[in-house]
Design a protein around this motif. Sequence first.
Motif, PDB file in Angstrom:
ATOM      1  N   PHE A   1      16.753  63.115 -22.006  1.00 10.63           N
ATOM      2  CA  PHE A   1      17.340  62.472 -23.186  1.00 10.63           C
ATOM      3  C   PHE A   1      16.264  61.714 -23.968  1.00 10.63           C
ATOM      4  O   PHE A   1      16.147  61.865 -25.198  1.00 10.63           O
ATOM      5  CB  PHE A   1      18.463  61.536 -22.727  1.00 10.63           C
ATOM      6  N   THR A   2      15.448  60.911 -23.266  1.00  8.80           N
ATOM      7  CA  THR A   2      14.386  60.171 -23.964  1.00  8.80           C
ATOM      8  C   THR A   2      13.344  61.132 -24.543  1.00  8.80           C
ATOM      9  O   THR A   2      12.713  60.819 -25.547  1.00  8.80           O
ATOM     10  CB  THR A   2      13.710  59.154 -23.024  1.00  8.80           C
ATOM     11  N   GLY A   3      13.191  62.292 -23.917  1.00 10.01           N
ATOM     12  CA  GLY A   3      12.285  63.295 -24.469  1.00 10.01           C
ATOM     13  C   GLY A   3      12.779  63.817 -25.810  1.00 10.01           C
ATOM     14  O   GLY A   3      12.016  63.976 -26.764  1.00 10.01           O
TER      15      GLY A   3
ATOM     16  N   GLN B   1      15.937  62.203 -34.860  1.00  7.86           N
ATOM     17  CA  GLN B   1      16.613  61.158 -35.626  1.00  7.86           C
ATOM     18  C   GLN B   1      18.128  61.284 -35.482  1.00  7.86           C
ATOM     19  O   GLN B   1      18.835  60.285 -35.296  1.00  7.86           O
ATOM     20  CB  GLN B   1      16.241  61.254 -37.105  1.00  7.86           C
ATOM     21  N   TRP B   2      18.615  62.510 -35.569  1.00  9.67           N
ATOM     22  CA  TRP B   2      20.053  62.744 -35.455  1.00  9.67           C
ATOM     23  C   TRP B   2      20.547  62.317 -34.068  1.00  9.67           C
ATOM     24  O   TRP B   2      21.531  61.583 -33.929  1.00  9.67           O
ATOM     25  CB  TRP B   2      20.360  64.220 -35.713  1.00  9.67           C
ATOM     26  N   ILE B   3      19.831  62.779 -33.022  1.00  8.67           N
ATOM     27  CA  ILE B   3      20.240  62.452 -31.646  1.00  8.67           C
ATOM     28  C   ILE B   3      20.182  60.936 -31.425  1.00  8.67           C
ATOM     29  O   ILE B   3      21.074  60.344 -30.808  1.00  8.67           O
ATOM     30  CB  ILE B   3      19.334  63.187 -30.633  1.00  8.67           C
TER      31      ILE B   3
ATOM     32  N   ASP C   1      25.153  54.813 -31.242  1.00 13.08           N
ATOM     33  CA  ASP C   1      26.566  54.445 -31.295  1.00 13.08           C
ATOM     34  C   ASP C   1      27.229  54.598 -29.918  1.00 13.08           C
ATOM     35  O   ASP C   1      28.046  53.768 -29.511  1.00 13.08           O
ATOM     36  CB  ASP C   1      27.300  55.324 -32.321  1.00 13.08           C
ATOM     37  N   GLY C   2      26.842  55.670 -29.209  1.00 13.14           N
ATOM     38  CA  GLY C   2      27.436  55.890 -27.889  1.00 13.14           C
ATOM     39  C   GLY C   2      27.069  54.787 -26.906  1.00 13.14           C
ATOM     40  O   GLY C   2      27.922  54.263 -26.191  1.00 13.14           O
ATOM     41  N   LEU C   3      25.764  54.417 -26.889  1.00 19.20           N
ATOM     42  CA  LEU C   3      25.315  53.386 -25.946  1.00 19.20           C
ATOM     43  C   LEU C   3      25.895  52.021 -26.306  1.00 19.20           C
ATOM     44  O   LEU C   3      26.242  51.232 -25.429  1.00 19.20           O
ATOM     45  CB  LEU C   3      23.777  53.334 -25.911  1.00 19.20           C
ATOM     46  N   ASN C   4      25.989  51.727 -27.613  1.00 17.99           N
ATOM     47  CA  ASN C   4      26.613  50.463 -28.017  1.00 17.99           C
ATOM     48  C   ASN C   4      28.085  50.438 -27.628  1.00 17.99           C
ATOM     49  O   ASN C   4      28.610  49.404 -27.225  1.00 17.99           O
ATOM     50  CB  ASN C   4      26.477  50.267 -29.531  1.00 17.99           C
TER      51      ASN C   4
ATOM     52  N   VAL D   1      17.781  52.759 -28.353  1.00 14.16           N
ATOM     53  CA  VAL D   1      17.207  54.096 -28.547  1.00 14.16           C
ATOM     54  C   VAL D   1      16.489  54.240 -29.886  1.00 14.16           C
ATOM     55  O   VAL D   1      15.734  55.196 -30.082  1.00 14.16           O
ATOM     56  CB  VAL D   1      18.290  55.197 -28.413  1.00 14.16           C
ATOM     57  N   THR D   2      16.720  53.301 -30.814  1.00 12.49           N
ATOM     58  CA  THR D   2      15.989  53.385 -32.087  1.00 12.49           C
ATOM     59  C   THR D   2      14.588  52.792 -31.969  1.00 12.49           C
ATOM     60  O   THR D   2      13.816  52.856 -32.907  1.00 12.49           O
ATOM     61  CB  THR D   2      16.757  52.658 -33.204  1.00 12.49           C
ATOM     62  N   SER D   3      14.265  52.198 -30.807  1.00  9.30           N
ATOM     63  CA  SER D   3      12.915  51.694 -30.575  1.00  9.30           C
ATOM     64  C   SER D   3      12.067  52.817 -29.979  1.00  9.30           C
ATOM     65  O   SER D   3      12.193  53.148 -28.789  1.00  9.30           O
ATOM     66  CB  SER D   3      12.956  50.496 -29.623  1.00  9.30           C
TER      67      SER D   3
END
Lengths: 57, 226
Positions: free
Chosen positions: B137-139, B149-151, B157-160, B170-172
């Motif tokens: 996933f992080t890859g 960007q899409w993922i 939103d899912g993690l929040n 995940v945006t970091s």
Amino acid sequence: MPPLISAALDNPATYFSWGWLQISVGNLIVILVMFVLFILALVLPFPGGHDDGGDGS
Amino acid sequence: MTAEVESHTVAPAPGDTWTGKLRDRVVRELPPDKLLPDRQPSYVGSWIYVFGVLTIAALLVVVATGVVLTLEGPEWYHISDVGHFFNSLHFWSVQLFFIFMVVHLWGKFWMAAWRGRRAMTWITGVVSFIVSLATAFTGYLMQTNADSQWITFEAKDGLNAVGIGAWFNVTSLGQTMLLHVCTLPLVVGLIVVLHVLLVRKRGVVPPIDAFKNEPAAASDTAEVAS
């Protein structure tokens, strides 16, 4: 990037839909490949097999 | 003076030191003939038993190509032909890693591979699967393209929504990259090593009907019940 790849990435993926189930062609292919591998692994004979009386360890 | 020298030359008994105790325990738990066997029982001669080692082979390619990618950097693997090649090798070896791992999982599930005191072997396999998903996933997040960007923004939103967005942002890109190239591969590697050592310790699980005509079946059944 080669033109063929960039053209493929510019287009949206193809999806199959059956009622509530929606899956992309790519994901469906991967799942089918895994099923086929699993079945083949069960039915195809393994070369060079012989009973050596091992104990499983 | 002589007494002092003698006191330094007296060696403690092997069982008195932590290194000696550790060595004794390692050899007792995993003797060399179990760690590196040269013979296997006949039921291992089946293609379904090959997928564990295929998974490890794919993992080795993943790690090796990943090391090359980290050495050269995104400007190289996004632009140059050789960089594209190694990027693709990394990506496709991950696909094979998961395909082989899922077939391995199906095979072990349907032969109830947790039999015979192999519960920890099964559990380490499950954990390595979950951590591998996080690594993959992080890859996907750090591809630095429109896809990532899409993922990323879907995953944000899912993690929040499940309440862990404060720890996994995940945006970091910095956090994602460090998790992908350092922490998660280290965890996957350690769990896979533990998984393989447990397979060596308990042995390869026999098929369910392997001993149905032999009295030995009773011992395997008894181990399951314990």
